[in-house]
Design a protein around this motif. Structure first.
Motif, PDB file in Angstrom:
ATOM      1  N   THR A  64      -0.364   6.973   5.261  1.00 32.95           N
ATOM      2  CA  THR A  64      -1.202   7.877   4.116  1.00 32.95           C
ATOM      3  C   THR A  64      -2.369   8.657   5.070  1.00 32.95           C
ATOM      4  OG1 THR A  64      -0.538   6.348   2.622  1.00 32.95           O
ATOM      5  CG2 THR A  64      -2.444   8.063   1.953  1.00 32.95           C
ATOM      6  N   HIS A 122       0.859  -1.204   0.095  1.00 32.78           N
ATOM      7  CA  HIS A 122      -0.037   0.000   0.128  1.00 32.78           C
ATOM      8  C   HIS A 122       0.823   1.254  -0.056  1.00 32.78           C
ATOM      9  CE1 HIS A 122      -3.996  -2.101   0.613  1.00 32.78           C
ATOM     10  NE2 HIS A 122      -2.993  -3.033   1.107  1.00 32.78           N
ATOM     11  N   ARG A 123       2.028   1.177   0.408  1.00 30.60           N
ATOM     12  CA  ARG A 123       2.975   2.266   0.340  1.00 30.60           C
ATOM     13  C   ARG A 123       3.924   2.340  -1.025  1.00 30.60           C
ATOM     14  NH1 ARG A 123       2.952   1.182   6.219  1.00 30.60           N
ATOM     15  NH2 ARG A 123       1.422   2.462   7.108  1.00 30.60           N
ATOM     16  N   GLY A 139      -3.241  -4.100 -11.610  1.00 33.75           N
ATOM     17  CA  GLY A 139      -2.098  -3.300 -12.215  1.00 33.75           C
ATOM     18  C   GLY A 139      -0.557  -4.061 -11.469  1.00 33.75           C
ATOM     19  N   VAL A 152       3.666   2.023  -8.866  1.00 32.19           N
ATOM     20  CA  VAL A 152       2.646   2.009  -9.967  1.00 32.19           C
ATOM     21  C   VAL A 152       2.020   3.338 -10.428  1.00 32.19           C
ATOM     22  CG1 VAL A 152       0.310   1.433 -10.521  1.00 32.19           C
ATOM     23  CG2 VAL A 152       2.214  -0.524  -9.322  1.00 32.19           C
ATOM     24  N   GLU A 153       1.998   4.303  -9.245  1.00 31.78           N
ATOM     25  CA  GLU A 153       1.380   5.651  -9.702  1.00 31.78           C
ATOM     26  C   GLU A 153       2.364   6.229 -10.392  1.00 31.78           C
ATOM     27  OE1 GLU A 153       0.486   7.115  -5.844  1.00 31.78           O
ATOM     28  OE2 GLU A 153      -1.684   6.015  -5.656  1.00 31.78           O
ATOM     29  N   ARG A 154       3.810   6.110 -10.205  1.00 28.55           N
ATOM     30  CA  ARG A 154       4.696   6.874 -11.029  1.00 28.55           C
ATOM     31  C   ARG A 154       4.828   6.080 -12.375  1.00 28.55           C
ATOM     32  NH1 ARG A 154       8.710  10.440  -9.308  1.00 28.55           N
ATOM     33  NH2 ARG A 154      10.051  11.038 -10.961  1.00 28.55           N
ATOM     34  N   GLY A 155       4.064   5.219 -12.917  1.00 32.88           N
ATOM     35  CA  GLY A 155       4.129   4.443 -14.199  1.00 32.88           C
ATOM     36  C   GLY A 155       5.358   3.463 -14.281  1.00 32.88           C
ATOM     37  N   ARG A 193       2.061  10.420   1.556  1.00 36.28           N
ATOM     38  CA  ARG A 193       1.908  11.060   0.473  1.00 36.28           C
ATOM     39  C   ARG A 193       2.896  12.194   0.316  1.00 36.28           C
ATOM     40  NH1 ARG A 193      -3.241  10.169  -1.080  1.00 36.28           N
ATOM     41  NH2 ARG A 193      -4.891   9.947   0.649  1.00 36.28           N
ATOM     42  N   THR A 242       2.309   0.706  -4.593  1.00 35.17           N
ATOM     43  CA  THR A 242       1.660   1.881  -4.939  1.00 35.17           C
ATOM     44  C   THR A 242       2.039   3.076  -5.507  1.00 35.17           C
ATOM     45  OG1 THR A 242      -0.491   1.218  -3.514  1.00 35.17           O
ATOM     46  CG2 THR A 242      -0.663   3.301  -4.478  1.00 35.17           C
ATOM     47  N   ALA A 243       3.107   3.488  -4.943  1.00 33.63           N
ATOM     48  CA  ALA A 243       3.830   4.719  -5.072  1.00 33.63           C
ATOM     49  C   ALA A 243       4.608   4.589  -6.477  1.00 33.63           C
ATOM     50  CB  ALA A 243       4.886   5.183  -3.960  1.00 33.63           C
TER      51      ALA A 243
END
Length: 388
Positions: free
Chosen positions: A176, A19-20, A48, A26-29, A351, A23-24
């Motif tokens: 978060t 979750h940290r 994902g 994946v969110e950056r691509g 975040r 996820t970070a």
């Protein structure tokens, strides 16, 4: 980047790993291959994320899990940019694995994420014979110093620096912080969130719940060690408390909102003296007053920010008294909730730190590529791949 994240010990839904950090990324691509004991824990990979099944390492015999992990790392390493390891046990596979990488002509950036004081944690491993613990502690300290010569290290706490010769970046176990104002703390429900063991004070939670009686509902969320499972199940059956068992991180955190207090009743153990309990930061982030034992980093947070109460080790009556004090004083619990939320928002918000974590890995890959390593290709990871 293509990143292989591996664990044979942690739950695949572990908050820090999935979750940290994942996820970070994946969110950056970035593309994630997540190797973990999904089947053993009864979960499936998140959308994902490309999941690869590994056996779970538990108890004294961990050879099967380490063999499977070693095979996966050896085969997948040349096809990824980063291998992110979350268990010290996985370091044992690296001598053979790195030889395979050299023969393949490409080695990924290898990172060990240091979650705990590994040697101190041995004291709490009931499957380790008492006579073996002192030499094992010495061996682990030597292994840690050897590891830092060959892999990159990320530390979960600043205090872990003293174990190593070099200075390593710290990626704290921050929470978060949810957006928007939190639900005000209520007056009839307290929550314990996290793994359940004797050393983490779960039997103190059970006794505290008996002392509080029906006026305050005690909710316990987490997976329990075998030696406390019976006591928890009996207390749940008798209506002394509500034990939810393991819940995915998002569902578990949803239970915090509106609670009278969040509990952290850790015992005085070496492994807890240098670690900030993640649950305490989670309570603060969700606007929940904290009731904690005086482990150094937890009590320092609570006392500095005025976000809860500190009670003695192993004293369920004192914990029950602290809960009653918060219940009887709406102003006290609202001030504690607000101060904790503000402290988490301003200085302990994942975040904010997520971008720093991703940038660290990206920087190490750029540094490795500049040193002459070939670029990663997109060949699939060999192994039982699960849909994510």
């Amino acid at each position: 980047m293509r990143v292989l994240v591996a664990t044979v010990v942690h739950h695949p839904e572990d908050a820090r790993i999935l979750h940290r950090q994942i996820t970070a990324l994946v969110e950056r691509g970035h593309q994630i291959v997540y190797a973990a004991p999904f089947a053993a824990r009864g979960v499936t990979p998140r959308r994902g994320v490309e999941g690869v099944e590994l056996p779970r390492a538990a108890g004294r015999d961990r050879r099967a899990a380490l063999r499977a992990a070693g095979r996966l790392l050896a085969e997948a390493g040349p096809n990824v940019d980063v291998v992110l390891l979350h268990d010290p046990e996985l370091l044992l596979t690296l001598p053979g694995v790195t030889r395979r990488w050299r023969r393949a002509g490409r080695a990924p950036v290898t990172v060990w994420d240091v979650h705990e004081d590994t040697a101190a944690a041995l004291v709490m491993k009931r499957w380790v014979p008492g006579g073996l613990r002192p030499p094992l502690r010495l061996g682990l300290r030597a292994a840690e110093r050897l590891a830092e010569r060959h892999v990159r290290l990320l530390l979960a706490e600043d205090e872990y620096q003293a174990r190593f010769r070099r200075v390593h970046p710290v990626v704290p176990n921050f929470a978060t912080v949810p957006p928007g104002p939190p639900e005000p703390p209520g007056d009839d429900r307290v929550v314990y969130l996290g793994h359940l063991s004797r050393e983490r004070g779960v039997l103190d939670v059970v006794e505290m719940a008996r002392l509080l009686g029906p006026a305050v509902r005690v909710e316990v969320i987490g997976e329990a060690n075998a030696d406390v499972r019976g006591a928890l199940a009996q207390a749940h059956q008798e209506g002394v408390l509500r034990w939810y068992g393991f819940l995915p991180n998002d569902l578990a955190l949803a239970r915090l909102s509106g609670a009278l207090a969040g509990l952290s009743l850790l015992h005085d153990q070496p492994n807890y003296r240098h670690s900030r309990p993640t649950k305490v930061v989670e309570y603060m982030a969700h606007g929940v007053p904290v009731v904690t034992t005086p482990t150094p980093l937890a009590s320092e947070l609570v006392e500095r920010h005025g976000c809860g109460l500190v009670v003695p080790y192993g004293d369920p009556a004192a914990a029950a008294q602290a809960v009653r004090r918060l219940q009887a004083d709406p102003g006290l619990r609202e001030r504690a909730a607000g101060r904790g939320r503000e402290a988490a928002l301003s200085g302990m918000n994942w975040r904010v730190r997520a971008a720093e974590f991703v940038a660290l890995l990206e920087g190490w890959v750029k540094e490795a590529d500049a040193g002459g390593q070939a670029p990663a290709d997109s060949a699939p990871v060999t192994g039982p791949v699960l849909a994510g």
